[in-house]
Enzyme design. Structure first.
Site, short mmCIF file in Angstrom:
data_model
loop_
_atom_site.label_atom_id
_atom_site.label_comp_id
_atom_site.label_asym_id
_atom_site.label_seq_id
_atom_site.Cartn_x
_atom_site.Cartn_y
_atom_site.Cartn_z
N LYS A 76 -10.74 13.94 -4.63
CA LYS A 76 -11.60 12.74 -4.67
C LYS A 76 -11.02 11.77 -3.64
O LYS A 76 -10.05 11.07 -3.89
CB LYS A 76 -11.53 12.12 -6.08
CG LYS A 76 -12.73 11.28 -6.50
CD LYS A 76 -12.99 10.08 -5.63
CE LYS A 76 -12.07 8.91 -5.90
NZ LYS A 76 -12.26 7.83 -4.89
N SER A 120 -2.82 2.05 -4.98
CA SER A 120 -2.14 0.79 -5.35
C SER A 120 -1.44 0.93 -6.71
O SER A 120 -1.81 1.79 -7.52
CB SER A 120 -3.17 -0.34 -5.40
OG SER A 120 -4.18 -0.01 -6.33
N CYS A 179 2.25 2.37 3.41
CA CYS A 179 3.14 2.13 2.26
C CYS A 179 4.59 2.10 2.70
O CYS A 179 5.45 1.71 1.93
CB CYS A 179 2.92 3.19 1.19
SG CYS A 179 3.45 4.81 1.73
N GLU A 224 2.58 -7.20 -2.05
CA GLU A 224 2.28 -6.27 -0.96
C GLU A 224 1.15 -6.89 -0.13
O GLU A 224 0.05 -7.13 -0.64
CB GLU A 224 1.83 -4.92 -1.52
CG GLU A 224 1.49 -3.93 -0.43
CD GLU A 224 1.08 -2.56 -0.97
OE1 GLU A 224 0.39 -2.48 -1.99
OE2 GLU A 224 1.45 -1.56 -0.33
N GLU A 228 -13.40 6.18 -1.19
CA GLU A 228 -14.81 5.94 -0.81
C GLU A 228 -14.90 5.14 0.48
O GLU A 228 -15.96 5.07 1.10
CB GLU A 228 -15.56 5.24 -1.96
CG GLU A 228 -15.02 3.87 -2.37
CD GLU A 228 -13.83 3.93 -3.33
OE1 GLU A 228 -13.15 4.98 -3.39
OE2 GLU A 228 -13.59 2.91 -4.00
N PHE A 272 -7.17 4.84 1.13
CA PHE A 272 -7.88 4.77 2.41
C PHE A 272 -6.97 4.89 3.62
O PHE A 272 -7.44 5.21 4.71
CB PHE A 272 -8.68 3.45 2.49
CG PHE A 272 -7.85 2.25 2.86
CD1 PHE A 272 -7.53 2.00 4.18
CD2 PHE A 272 -7.38 1.37 1.88
CE1 PHE A 272 -6.75 0.91 4.54
CE2 PHE A 272 -6.60 0.28 2.23
CZ PHE A 272 -6.29 0.06 3.56
P1 NAD Z 1 -6.63 1.93 -4.40
O1 NAD Z 1 -5.67 1.99 -5.52
O2 NAD Z 1 -7.60 0.82 -4.35
O3 NAD Z 1 -7.51 3.28 -4.34
C1 NAD Z 1 -6.90 4.55 -4.37
C2 NAD Z 1 -7.86 5.55 -5.03
O4 NAD Z 1 -8.07 5.15 -6.39
C3 NAD Z 1 -9.23 5.61 -4.36
O5 NAD Z 1 -9.62 6.97 -4.29
C4 NAD Z 1 -10.12 4.80 -5.29
O6 NAD Z 1 -11.45 5.28 -5.34
C5 NAD Z 1 -9.47 4.96 -6.66
N1 NAD Z 1 -9.59 3.76 -7.50
C6 NAD Z 1 -9.63 2.47 -7.07
N2 NAD Z 1 -9.70 1.64 -8.14
C7 NAD Z 1 -9.68 2.41 -9.24
C8 NAD Z 1 -9.71 2.13 -10.63
N3 NAD Z 1 -9.78 0.88 -11.09
N4 NAD Z 1 -9.67 3.17 -11.51
C9 NAD Z 1 -9.59 4.44 -11.05
N5 NAD Z 1 -9.57 4.76 -9.74
C10 NAD Z 1 -9.60 3.77 -8.84
O7 NAD Z 1 -5.74 1.99 -3.05
P2 NAD Z 1 -6.23 1.79 -1.55
O8 NAD Z 1 -6.57 0.35 -1.33
O9 NAD Z 1 -7.21 2.82 -1.18
O10 NAD Z 1 -4.87 2.14 -0.77
C11 NAD Z 1 -3.86 1.20 -0.48
C12 NAD Z 1 -2.74 1.26 -1.48
O11 NAD Z 1 -2.19 2.58 -1.53
C13 NAD Z 1 -1.58 0.35 -1.12
O12 NAD Z 1 -1.13 -0.29 -2.28
C14 NAD Z 1 -0.53 1.31 -0.58
O13 NAD Z 1 0.79 0.86 -0.68
C15 NAD Z 1 -0.76 2.50 -1.44
N6 NAD Z 1 -0.22 3.69 -0.84
C16 NAD Z 1 0.94 4.19 -1.36
C17 NAD Z 1 1.53 5.30 -0.79
C18 NAD Z 1 2.81 5.86 -1.34
O14 NAD Z 1 3.22 6.92 -0.90
N7 NAD Z 1 3.46 5.19 -2.27
C19 NAD Z 1 0.93 5.91 0.33
C20 NAD Z 1 -0.26 5.37 0.82
C21 NAD Z 1 -0.83 4.26 0.23
#
Ligand code: NAD
Length: 491
Positions: free
Chosen positions: A175, A228, A283, A384, A178, A151
């Site tokens: 994808k 994440s 991040c 985090e 959401e 997000f």
């Molecule tokens: P998230 O992991 O909750 O969601 C990311 C994506 O995965 C979304 O599209 C979501 O629909 C999908 N998703 C969520 N749960 C899932 C599951 N159980 N199984 C399969 N797909 C699933 O992450 P978020 O809250 O949207 O974003 C924040 C996180 O992203 C933080 O931890 C941040 O550090 C990380 N991030 C990392 C970087 C990097 O370059 N390392 C960059 C940006 C964000």
């Protein structure tokens, strides 16, 4: 209510799913759209994969010089629509106007670098004159690919991958998160203006179920994920077990060491921007600030002064320096982590909880928090936070500080503030992180470089951006040919 459509086979289409979830403006709680969700979205994914396969077979035959012409067009469209796109980002993610524009500029930078694919994709040749044998390595696309995004950067992150994927001849299914699907809707309106085969780029909304369909689909050969750590780990292990190429970027917890010789004024301003920019939801946000030796007093006072002047509010208002966090649950989670830190012995310099912004009373706002002397082994230091919270700790010397930096599970970024070249050199060599900042608070690599990340911040081999992306989206083929010199032969 604006019920979002998918973009499949070059057409906007309703999802197969009747299940939806609401998308909120985090500054107001207003519902700004509803997004398809649930198991039935798997059918959408399958439709997208089928049309993507056909489009890929057509597109891979288009010469690379011609493919990148569409990227030049895309750059112009994005630049012409910068403010409109930025407003959507602010309204669904909470970012300030400057942050939204900044992330689009980073996205465009990747389009520009991917325009260089004709040079970056060139292969190698060795010729053996004596035996009439030539050996060459060429790069070919891998097929249908998928990108799953988080997000916190609704526009930029997809551009670490997508421009390179299509420039090298692949199809891609996106994808989006959401929580912030509207920015991608606008970007797909831009993609719709390009001269691409129908189905080459598809947008499929949904959550875990859609992701699981991506992981299972046999036509999808490669997955780029950012989110994440637990989800990154899941996607890497399941995707690779299913024979796919996977690059999965995870979460972070970024330490910053401040040495006594640093420029206090400059350092405190840069560190504050790193911790509180994007409301800490980055991040590459600095999280734990380690002062070394006698510096703590100066830097602490300077940080306090800079931080307390940050103004929280709706991101599109011109005097706002920090927007809301993404959801009420996020706000509650950050507030409870602050409370835990206090219960575990931290000293509060600034407490950003219970913030209400006039005119935006329902928003998920926090103001900056600074906690001091947080016990090292406790949750606040180990987890985090993904919110506007700084933990200040102190150490005796750089060795002790480096040991602490390298003891963490994550390895996305580590930074040092100093005026000593020798210390900077030692740090960049010894710190266990994929992105290093020296007098830099957000060490985000330019698009020519891979967006590195180590340890639990990355699962895979090749990162997004630059040459790594070109390699990720191509497979090498080695060809050995014999062409004997028939004119020198006697018949
Ligand atoms: P998230 O992991 O909750 O969601 C990311 C994506 O995965 C979304 O599209 C979501 O629909 C999908 N998703 C969520 N749960 C899932 C599951 N159980 N199984 C399969 N797909 C699933 O992450 P978020 O809250 O949207 O974003 C924040 C996180 O992203 C933080 O931890 C941040 O550090 C990380 N991030 C990392 C970087 C990097 O370059 N390392 C960059 C940006 C964000």
């Amino acid at each position: 209510m604006n019920r979002l459509k998918n973009y499949i086979n070059g057409t906007w289409a309703n999802s197969s799913s009747n299940e939806t979830i609401d998308v909120h403006n985090p500054a107001t709680q207003e519902v700004i759209a509803t997004v398809p969700f649930g198991t039935a979205t798997q059918k959408d994914l399958q439709d997208a994969a089928t049309s993507a396969q056909g489009a890929y077979l057509e597109w891979k035959k288009v010469p690379v010089m011609k493919r990148v012409q569409e990227l030049y067009k895309l750059k112009n469209i994005m630049e012409d629509n910068l403010e409109d796109l930025a407003k959507i980002i602010t309204d669904e993610s909470g970012k300030t106007k400057g942050e939204s524009i900044g992330e689009i500029q980073r996205a465009i930078e990747n389009v520009e670098v991917a325009c260089g694919t004709p040079m970056l994709i060139k292969g190698d040749v060795i010729e053996d004159i004596a035996f009439g044998i030539d050996e060459m390595m060429i790069r070919q696309p891998i097929g249908v690919t998928a990108c799953i995004t988080p997000f916190n950067f609704p526009s930029m992150i997809v551009f670490w991958f997508l421009p390179y994927a299509i420039a090298t001849g692949n199809a891609m299914i996106v994808k989006p998160s959401e929580k912030v699907p509207l920015t991608m809707m606008k970007l797909f309106e831009f993609f719709d203006e390009l001269d691409l085969p129908k189905g080459l780029l598809s947008l499929v909304h949904g959550g875990k179920e859609t992701v699981d369909a991506i992981l299972e689909h046999p036509s999808i050969k490669a997955i780029s994920f950012v989110g994440s750590t637990p989800v990154a780990r899941y996607i890497y292990s399941k995707g690779t077990a299913n024979g796919k190429r996977v690059q999965a970027q995870g979460g972070a917890k970024n330490p910053v060491i401040v040495l006594p010789d640093c420029d206090v004024e400059m350092s405190s301003k840069i560190i504050s921007d790193s911790v509180y920019g994007c409301a800490g939801q980055r991040c590459l946000a600095a999280s734990t600030i380690i002062t070394v030796d006698d510096q703590k007093r100066n830097i602490k006072d300077a940080l306090y002064e800079v931080v307390k002047s940050r103004k929280t509010g709706y991101g599109w208002d011109s005097d706002t320096n920090m927007g809301p966090v993404i959801t009420p649950e996020s706000k509650k989670r950050v507030e409870s982590l602050i409370q835990k830190g206090i219960d575990e012995g931290a000293n509060v310099l600034l407490d950003g909880r219970d913030t209400v912004v006039s005119g935006y009373e329902k928003g998920n706002f926090l103001t900056p928090t600074i906690l001091e002397n947080v016990p090292l082994e406790k949750e606040l230091i180990q987890t985090e936070i993904f919110g506007p919270v700084m933990s200040l700790i102190s150490m005796k010397n750089i060795e002790e500080a480096l040991q602490f930096v390298n003891s963490g599970n994550y390895g996305n970024m580590a930074c040092l503030f100093t005026q000593s070249g020798a210390m900077a050199r030692k740090f960049r060599n010894e710190a266990d992180a994929g992105n290093i900042g020296i007098n830099i608070g957000v060490a985000a690599p330019m698009a020519q470089f891979p967006f590195s990340g180590w340890k639990d911040s990355f699962f895979g081999d090749l990162h997004g951006q630059g040459n790594h992306a070109i390699e990720f989206f191509t497979q090498t083929k080695v060809v050995i040919e014999r062409w004997p010199n028939i004119w020198s032969r006697k018949f």
